[in-house]
Design an enzyme around this catalytic site. Sequence first.
Site, PDB file in Angstrom:
ATOM      1  N   LYS A  68       0.825  -1.206   0.000  1.00  0.00           N
ATOM      2  CA  LYS A  68       0.000   0.000   0.000  1.00  0.00           C
ATOM      3  C   LYS A  68       0.858   1.254   0.000  1.00  0.00           C
ATOM      4  O   LYS A  68       2.019   1.225   0.393  1.00  0.00           O
ATOM      5  CB  LYS A  68      -0.985   0.001   1.169  1.00  0.00           C
ATOM      6  CG  LYS A  68      -0.358   0.173   2.533  1.00  0.00           C
ATOM      7  CD  LYS A  68      -1.452   0.187   3.601  1.00  0.00           C
ATOM      8  CE  LYS A  68      -0.910   0.418   4.977  1.00  0.00           C
ATOM      9  NZ  LYS A  68      -0.269   1.698   5.205  1.00  0.00           N
ATOM     10  N   TYR A  72      -2.870   6.211  12.608  1.00  0.00           N
ATOM     11  CA  TYR A  72      -2.788   6.384  11.159  1.00  0.00           C
ATOM     12  C   TYR A  72      -3.328   5.150  10.441  1.00  0.00           C
ATOM     13  O   TYR A  72      -4.519   5.049  10.183  1.00  0.00           O
ATOM     14  CB  TYR A  72      -1.345   6.691  10.721  1.00  0.00           C
ATOM     15  CG  TYR A  72      -0.826   8.010  11.241  1.00  0.00           C
ATOM     16  CD1 TYR A  72      -1.407   9.210  10.849  1.00  0.00           C
ATOM     17  CD2 TYR A  72       0.234   8.059  12.122  1.00  0.00           C
ATOM     18  CE1 TYR A  72      -0.931  10.418  11.329  1.00  0.00           C
ATOM     19  CE2 TYR A  72       0.712   9.266  12.607  1.00  0.00           C
ATOM     20  CZ  TYR A  72       0.119  10.444  12.208  1.00  0.00           C
ATOM     21  OH  TYR A  72       0.588  11.638  12.685  1.00  0.00           O
ATOM     22  N   CYS A  73      -2.474   4.223  10.123  1.00  0.00           N
ATOM     23  CA  CYS A  73      -2.863   3.103   9.265  1.00  0.00           C
ATOM     24  C   CYS A  73      -3.806   2.117   9.939  1.00  0.00           C
ATOM     25  O   CYS A  73      -4.662   1.541   9.273  1.00  0.00           O
ATOM     26  CB  CYS A  73      -1.630   2.409   8.714  1.00  0.00           C
ATOM     27  SG  CYS A  73      -0.653   3.545   7.681  1.00  0.00           S
ATOM     28  N   ILE A  74      -3.677   1.920  11.238  1.00  0.00           N
ATOM     29  CA  ILE A  74      -4.619   1.016  11.905  1.00  0.00           C
ATOM     30  C   ILE A  74      -5.998   1.665  11.954  1.00  0.00           C
ATOM     31  O   ILE A  74      -7.004   1.025  11.635  1.00  0.00           O
ATOM     32  CB  ILE A  74      -4.123   0.619  13.316  1.00  0.00           C
ATOM     33  CG1 ILE A  74      -2.780  -0.101  13.217  1.00  0.00           C
ATOM     34  CG2 ILE A  74      -5.153  -0.247  14.033  1.00  0.00           C
ATOM     35  CD1 ILE A  74      -2.793  -1.385  12.409  1.00  0.00           C
ATOM     36  N   THR A  82      -7.473   1.672   8.363  1.00  0.00           N
ATOM     37  CA  THR A  82      -7.818   0.317   7.945  1.00  0.00           C
ATOM     38  C   THR A  82      -9.055  -0.178   8.687  1.00  0.00           C
ATOM     39  O   THR A  82      -9.967  -0.763   8.090  1.00  0.00           O
ATOM     40  CB  THR A  82      -6.626  -0.635   8.164  1.00  0.00           C
ATOM     41  OG1 THR A  82      -5.544  -0.195   7.325  1.00  0.00           O
ATOM     42  CG2 THR A  82      -6.977  -2.067   7.840  1.00  0.00           C
TER      43      THR A  82
END
Length: 177
Positions: free
Chosen positions: A81, A113-115, A118
Amino acid sequence: MSSSVLLVVDVQTALIKEHPYNEKKVIGNIKKLISIARDSNKEVLYVRHDDGIGEELEYGTDGWQIYHEIAPNKDERVFEKKCNSAFFKTGLKEYLESKKIDTIILTGLQTEYCIDATLKSAFDNGYSVIIPEQTNTTFDNEYLSGEKLYEFYNYKIWNNRFAKVLSVDEVSKILFR
């Protein structure tokens, strides 16, 4: 009956070398869940972030690699990603649909951020999401410590809204189903 997958997001060498909050416990818990998932014939999926040329998470660099203590087996899928959400232009959603997965056990970096991105994308796409305690982490910033960010997102933002935050032992029982 639900079908679950363990999703490990952005646990990459460069990030772990910067020593995020509670890193040893987080890595230990993720390792434990990976082992249980593999022993239970549950799929473990990985997501790896590429920040672009010249960045610490540059494609192909040592820092970009998945951290060696939780590295995927040869037969395990890695989704690449370039944005915060593991669902954005990665093929993850299509893959999960093809496997009839309805529950994601979500672990990794970085909490805010990404957690977070997602998790909310998974929720928006109709997945049940489980966050095992002490399996996501982040860094101190100018506003909050990594610990406070972890607590805020896990217990104030996510739990019983977008996901269920459960102990590693409770999640281990779910993986054995």
